[in-house]
Design an enzyme around this catalytic site. Sequence first.
Site, PDB file in Angstrom:
ATOM      1  N   ASN A  88       0.800  -1.170   0.033  1.00 25.55           N
ATOM      2  CA  ASN A  88       0.010   0.011   0.206  1.00 25.55           C
ATOM      3  C   ASN A  88       1.068   1.293  -0.213  1.00 25.55           C
ATOM      4  OD1 ASN A  88      -2.415  -1.491   0.419  1.00 25.55           O
ATOM      5  ND2 ASN A  88      -1.959  -1.796   2.336  1.00 25.55           N
ATOM      6  N   GLN A  95      -2.014   3.341   2.731  1.00 28.71           N
ATOM      7  CA  GLN A  95      -0.816   3.226   3.596  1.00 28.71           C
ATOM      8  C   GLN A  95      -1.256   3.651   4.979  1.00 28.71           C
ATOM      9  OE1 GLN A  95       2.843   4.447   1.726  1.00 28.71           O
ATOM     10  NE2 GLN A  95       4.055   3.883   3.669  1.00 28.71           N
ATOM     11  N   HIS A 101       6.487  -1.239   3.767  1.00 28.57           N
ATOM     12  CA  HIS A 101       6.325  -2.749   4.028  1.00 28.57           C
ATOM     13  C   HIS A 101       5.770  -3.426   2.749  1.00 28.57           C
ATOM     14  CE1 HIS A 101       3.313   0.087   5.476  1.00 28.57           C
ATOM     15  NE2 HIS A 101       2.301  -0.965   5.425  1.00 28.57           N
ATOM     16  N   HIS A 103       3.114  -6.652   2.603  1.00 29.90           N
ATOM     17  CA  HIS A 103       2.353  -7.561   3.240  1.00 29.90           C
ATOM     18  C   HIS A 103       2.407  -8.864   2.676  1.00 29.90           C
ATOM     19  CE1 HIS A 103      -0.208  -4.546   5.216  1.00 29.90           C
ATOM     20  NE2 HIS A 103       0.191  -3.832   4.574  1.00 29.90           N
TER      21      HIS A 103
HETATM   22  P1  AMP Z   1      -0.490  -0.354   5.952  1.00 31.61           P
HETATM   23  O1  AMP Z   1      -2.228  -0.110   5.809  1.00 31.61           O
HETATM   24  O2  AMP Z   1      -0.335  -1.107   4.381  1.00 31.61           O
HETATM   25  O3  AMP Z   1       0.423   0.843   5.990  1.00 31.61           O
HETATM   26  O4  AMP Z   1      -0.252  -1.558   6.732  1.00 31.61           O
HETATM   27  C1  AMP Z   1       0.138  -1.348   7.947  1.00 31.61           C
HETATM   28  C2  AMP Z   1       0.093  -2.788   8.783  1.00 31.61           C
HETATM   29  O5  AMP Z   1       0.713  -2.554  10.014  1.00 31.61           O
HETATM   30  C3  AMP Z   1      -1.637  -2.975   9.432  1.00 31.61           C
HETATM   31  O6  AMP Z   1      -1.789  -4.195   8.506  1.00 31.61           O
HETATM   32  C4  AMP Z   1      -1.508  -3.045  10.687  1.00 31.61           C
HETATM   33  O7  AMP Z   1      -2.244  -4.186  11.199  1.00 31.61           O
HETATM   34  C5  AMP Z   1      -0.148  -3.401  10.753  1.00 31.61           C
HETATM   35  N1  AMP Z   1       0.483  -3.120  12.108  1.00 31.61           N
HETATM   36  C6  AMP Z   1       0.419  -1.604  12.712  1.00 31.61           C
HETATM   37  N2  AMP Z   1       1.181  -1.651  14.002  1.00 31.61           N
HETATM   38  C7  AMP Z   1       1.693  -2.973  14.110  1.00 31.61           C
HETATM   39  C8  AMP Z   1       2.325  -3.582  14.981  1.00 31.61           C
HETATM   40  N3  AMP Z   1       2.837  -2.889  16.311  1.00 31.61           N
HETATM   41  N4  AMP Z   1       2.966  -4.881  15.017  1.00 31.61           N
HETATM   42  C9  AMP Z   1       2.570  -5.691  13.736  1.00 31.61           C
HETATM   43  N5  AMP Z   1       1.708  -4.927  12.729  1.00 31.61           N
HETATM   44  C10 AMP Z   1       1.334  -3.863  13.004  1.00 31.61           C
END
Ligand code: AMP
Length: 115
Positions: A88, A95, A101, A103
């Site tokens: 994202n 995002q 990152h 996924h």
């Molecule tokens: P995005 O929406 O692509 O930015 O994805 C961010 C992702 O990070 C989401 O799927 C969240 O669930 C995940 N996330 C946020 N904080 C944490 C955390 N502390 N540990 C693991 N995953 C996290």
Amino acid sequence: MSGEKTIFKKIIDREIPAEIIYEDEFCLAFNDVNPQAPIHVLVIPKQEIASMAQLNHSDQELAGHLMLTVAKLAKTLGLENGYRTIVNTGTEGGQTVDHLHLHLLGGRSLQWPPG
Ligand code: AMP
């Protein structure tokens, strides 16, 4: 990069806990805290890069390494029937954490198109 550390940088620096499943010199992989599939892993570079939009030519090797790491982890995690990799980018891309990152989602049949 300036300002406050992102949550992922805090995970890299071991300031907050995460279920880390893989680490090497360049990247870290850990379970997503809010999994959208039986397997939902995030692969992040240790280098602070805000998003895919901030990648430049000098990151070519790192970008390849991140993709190869996803493929390696998918194999390790037994996703031989397939998986989905999502990056994202930006607000309209959904995002929410400003640290690049990838996924890795798998372990169930995934629908297309996504929302
Ligand atoms: P995005 O929406 O692509 O930015 O994805 C961010 C992702 O990070 C989401 O799927 C969240 O669930 C995940 N996330 C946020 N904080 C944490 C955390 N502390 N540990 C693991 N995953 C996290």
